[in-house]
Scaffold this motif. Sequence first.
Motif, PDB file in Angstrom:
ATOM      1  N   ASP A 102       8.022  23.486 -40.994  1.00 18.63           N
ATOM      2  CA  ASP A 102       7.116  24.416 -41.664  1.00 18.63           C
ATOM      3  C   ASP A 102       6.854  23.986 -43.098  1.00 18.63           C
ATOM      4  O   ASP A 102       6.407  24.776 -43.921  1.00 18.63           O
ATOM      5  N   HIS A 103       7.144  22.740 -43.397  1.00 16.77           N
ATOM      6  CA  HIS A 103       6.899  22.176 -44.720  1.00 16.77           C
ATOM      7  C   HIS A 103       6.467  20.720 -44.547  1.00 16.77           C
ATOM      8  O   HIS A 103       6.575  20.153 -43.461  1.00 16.77           O
ATOM      9  N   GLU A 104       5.963  20.117 -45.603  1.00 13.84           N
ATOM     10  CA  GLU A 104       5.628  18.701 -45.546  1.00 13.84           C
ATOM     11  C   GLU A 104       6.882  17.866 -45.296  1.00 13.84           C
ATOM     12  O   GLU A 104       7.983  18.237 -45.704  1.00 13.84           O
ATOM     13  N   GLU A 105       6.699  16.735 -44.641  1.00 14.53           N
ATOM     14  CA  GLU A 105       7.776  15.746 -44.537  1.00 14.53           C
ATOM     15  C   GLU A 105       7.373  14.549 -45.387  1.00 14.53           C
ATOM     16  O   GLU A 105       6.361  13.907 -45.114  1.00 14.53           O
ATOM     17  N   ILE A 106       8.150  14.265 -46.429  1.00 13.13           N
ATOM     18  CA  ILE A 106       7.824  13.199 -47.377  1.00 13.13           C
ATOM     19  C   ILE A 106       8.960  12.191 -47.390  1.00 13.13           C
ATOM     20  O   ILE A 106      10.124  12.557 -47.617  1.00 13.13           O
ATOM     21  N   ARG A 107       8.632  10.942 -47.167  1.00 18.72           N
ATOM     22  CA  ARG A 107       9.626   9.881 -47.141  1.00 18.72           C
ATOM     23  C   ARG A 107       9.137   8.696 -47.962  1.00 18.72           C
ATOM     24  O   ARG A 107       8.058   8.152 -47.708  1.00 18.72           O
ATOM     25  N   PHE A 108       9.935   8.289 -48.959  1.00 21.10           N
ATOM     26  CA  PHE A 108       9.686   7.050 -49.691  1.00 21.10           C
ATOM     27  C   PHE A 108      10.761   6.065 -49.271  1.00 21.10           C
ATOM     28  O   PHE A 108      11.953   6.296 -49.483  1.00 21.10           O
ATOM     29  N   ILE A 109      10.353   4.958 -48.652  1.00 19.40           N
ATOM     30  CA  ILE A 109      11.300   4.039 -48.038  1.00 19.40           C
ATOM     31  C   ILE A 109      11.832   3.059 -49.093  1.00 19.40           C
ATOM     32  O   ILE A 109      11.081   2.273 -49.664  1.00 19.40           O
ATOM     33  N   LEU A 110      13.143   3.116 -49.305  1.00 20.80           N
ATOM     34  CA  LEU A 110      13.801   2.266 -50.293  1.00 20.80           C
ATOM     35  C   LEU A 110      14.262   0.949 -49.687  1.00 20.80           C
ATOM     36  O   LEU A 110      14.345  -0.068 -50.387  1.00 20.80           O
ATOM     37  N   ASP A 111      14.554   0.950 -48.388  1.00 20.68           N
ATOM     38  CA  ASP A 111      14.985  -0.278 -47.707  1.00 20.68           C
ATOM     39  C   ASP A 111      14.951  -0.035 -46.204  1.00 20.68           C
ATOM     40  O   ASP A 111      15.046   1.108 -45.738  1.00 20.68           O
ATOM     41  N   GLY A 112      14.831  -1.120 -45.453  1.00 21.01           N
ATOM     42  CA  GLY A 112      14.835  -1.031 -44.001  1.00 21.01           C
ATOM     43  C   GLY A 112      13.464  -0.725 -43.424  1.00 21.01           C
ATOM     44  O   GLY A 112      12.454  -0.674 -44.141  1.00 21.01           O
ATOM     45  N   VAL A 113      13.444  -0.500 -42.098  1.00 20.79           N
ATOM     46  CA  VAL A 113      12.202  -0.259 -41.362  1.00 20.79           C
ATOM     47  C   VAL A 113      12.435   0.826 -40.321  1.00 20.79           C
ATOM     48  O   VAL A 113      13.485   0.877 -39.671  1.00 20.79           O
ATOM     49  N   GLY A 114      11.463   1.697 -40.172  1.00 15.54           N
ATOM     50  CA  GLY A 114      11.512   2.716 -39.134  1.00 15.54           C
ATOM     51  C   GLY A 114      10.117   3.006 -38.618  1.00 15.54           C
ATOM     52  O   GLY A 114       9.134   2.378 -39.030  1.00 15.54           O
ATOM     53  N   TYR A 115      10.029   3.976 -37.698  1.00 16.02           N
ATOM     54  CA  TYR A 115       8.750   4.357 -37.112  1.00 16.02           C
ATOM     55  C   TYR A 115       8.594   5.876 -37.150  1.00 16.02           C
ATOM     56  O   TYR A 115       9.508   6.605 -36.753  1.00 16.02           O
ATOM     57  N   GLU A 116       7.453   6.338 -37.636  1.00 21.10           N
ATOM     58  CA  GLU A 116       7.063   7.743 -37.490  1.00 21.10           C
ATOM     59  C   GLU A 116       5.963   7.790 -36.432  1.00 21.10           C
ATOM     60  O   GLU A 116       4.946   7.115 -36.563  1.00 21.10           O
ATOM     61  N   ASP A 117       6.178   8.564 -35.388  1.00 20.52           N
ATOM     62  CA  ASP A 117       5.167   8.761 -34.352  1.00 20.52           C
ATOM     63  C   ASP A 117       4.511  10.124 -34.555  1.00 20.52           C
ATOM     64  O   ASP A 117       5.212  11.135 -34.725  1.00 20.52           O
ATOM     65  N   VAL A 118       3.178  10.151 -34.551  1.00 19.91           N
ATOM     66  CA  VAL A 118       2.436  11.407 -34.714  1.00 19.91           C
ATOM     67  C   VAL A 118       1.396  11.510 -33.598  1.00 19.91           C
ATOM     68  O   VAL A 118       0.977  10.506 -33.027  1.00 19.91           O
ATOM     69  N   ARG A 119       0.974  12.719 -33.316  1.00 21.25           N
ATOM     70  CA  ARG A 119      -0.027  12.953 -32.274  1.00 21.25           C
ATOM     71  C   ARG A 119      -1.440  12.768 -32.837  1.00 21.25           C
ATOM     72  O   ARG A 119      -1.763  13.252 -33.921  1.00 21.25           O
ATOM     73  N   ASP A 120      -2.287  12.073 -32.067  1.00 23.89           N
ATOM     74  CA  ASP A 120      -3.696  11.962 -32.416  1.00 23.89           C
ATOM     75  C   ASP A 120      -4.399  13.267 -32.016  1.00 23.89           C
ATOM     76  O   ASP A 120      -3.799  14.158 -31.409  1.00 23.89           O
ATOM     77  N   PHE A 121      -5.688  13.371 -32.321  1.00 24.35           N
ATOM     78  CA  PHE A 121      -6.440  14.572 -31.982  1.00 24.35           C
ATOM     79  C   PHE A 121      -6.429  14.856 -30.482  1.00 24.35           C
ATOM     80  O   PHE A 121      -6.491  16.008 -30.064  1.00 24.35           O
ATOM     81  N   ASP A 122      -6.354  13.798 -29.662  1.00 26.39           N
ATOM     82  CA  ASP A 122      -6.351  13.990 -28.208  1.00 26.39           C
ATOM     83  C   ASP A 122      -4.945  14.017 -27.626  1.00 26.39           C
ATOM     84  O   ASP A 122      -4.775  13.992 -26.408  1.00 26.39           O
ATOM     85  N   GLY A 123      -3.923  14.069 -28.477  1.00 27.74           N
ATOM     86  CA  GLY A 123      -2.547  14.169 -28.015  1.00 27.74           C
ATOM     87  C   GLY A 123      -1.836  12.854 -27.824  1.00 27.74           C
ATOM     88  O   GLY A 123      -0.630  12.840 -27.556  1.00 27.74           O
ATOM     89  N   LYS A 124      -2.538  11.723 -27.934  1.00 27.84           N
ATOM     90  CA  LYS A 124      -1.879  10.434 -27.777  1.00 27.84           C
ATOM     91  C   LYS A 124      -0.990  10.152 -28.987  1.00 27.84           C
ATOM     92  O   LYS A 124      -1.300  10.525 -30.110  1.00 27.84           O
ATOM     93  N   TRP A 125       0.108   9.448 -28.709  1.00 28.04           N
ATOM     94  CA  TRP A 125       1.018   9.106 -29.791  1.00 28.04           C
ATOM     95  C   TRP A 125       0.480   7.921 -30.592  1.00 28.04           C
ATOM     96  O   TRP A 125      -0.003   6.947 -30.032  1.00 28.04           O
TER      97      TRP A 125
END
Length: 208
Positions: A102-125
């Motif tokens: 129920d709030h923004e998710e804010i991430r500033f990456i200091l090191d390493g690698v990851g993946y954020e998956d979000v839904r497109d308008f049609d529901g595709k990841w």
Amino acid sequence: MELQEPGKSLPIKAWYYNPSDAHPSHPHQYSPNREVSTDHLHKLGVLTWTQIETDQFENNKFLNKIKTVRGYNYEEVLTVAPENLQNFEENTRRFFMEHLHDHEEIRFILDGVGYEDVRDFDGKWIRIEIKKGDLIVLPPGMYHRFSLDSNQFLKALLLYQGNPTRIQFERNPETDLMEVRYVTTSSSTEKKSIHPMRPTRTHSLRNH
């Protein structure tokens, strides 16, 4: 006044997620890769900046400008790695469950690698690669999930507007009806507009 990142910034990398049987830490790209533009991410409400200096980030003028303009007044550093995070396997499985906040998710990456998956308008990841120097903002109510890459290490600065609640609402029929729910259906003509310079209001919701 607009936030202009110093230097020439490269677009953040994003692509449509290939739902194969591979582990979530794999890239999950189609062949050929189906890239997603930064402009499209912005239309979804996702804000991104890249190539921000991570050394002595506490004194980084550009990062501090973002924090001031968008009202981020609480922060903490989190390292997600087997030797740093308690109950690593359990927590990383939970991170990869589709959920919203129920709030923004804010991430500033200091090191390493990851993946954020979000839904497109049609529901595709859509899979967004987040790496050192990237800052990503997901709007309140956006369904998403997170995974480390195969190196299993990510260190990030987490930013918040006010004291964090750290509540993850896993997707179910009730979350679709939450006031904060972000409109992401392809048939909808109403899409929430988020100004990159303006703090976003979050909604107060009871815990379920």
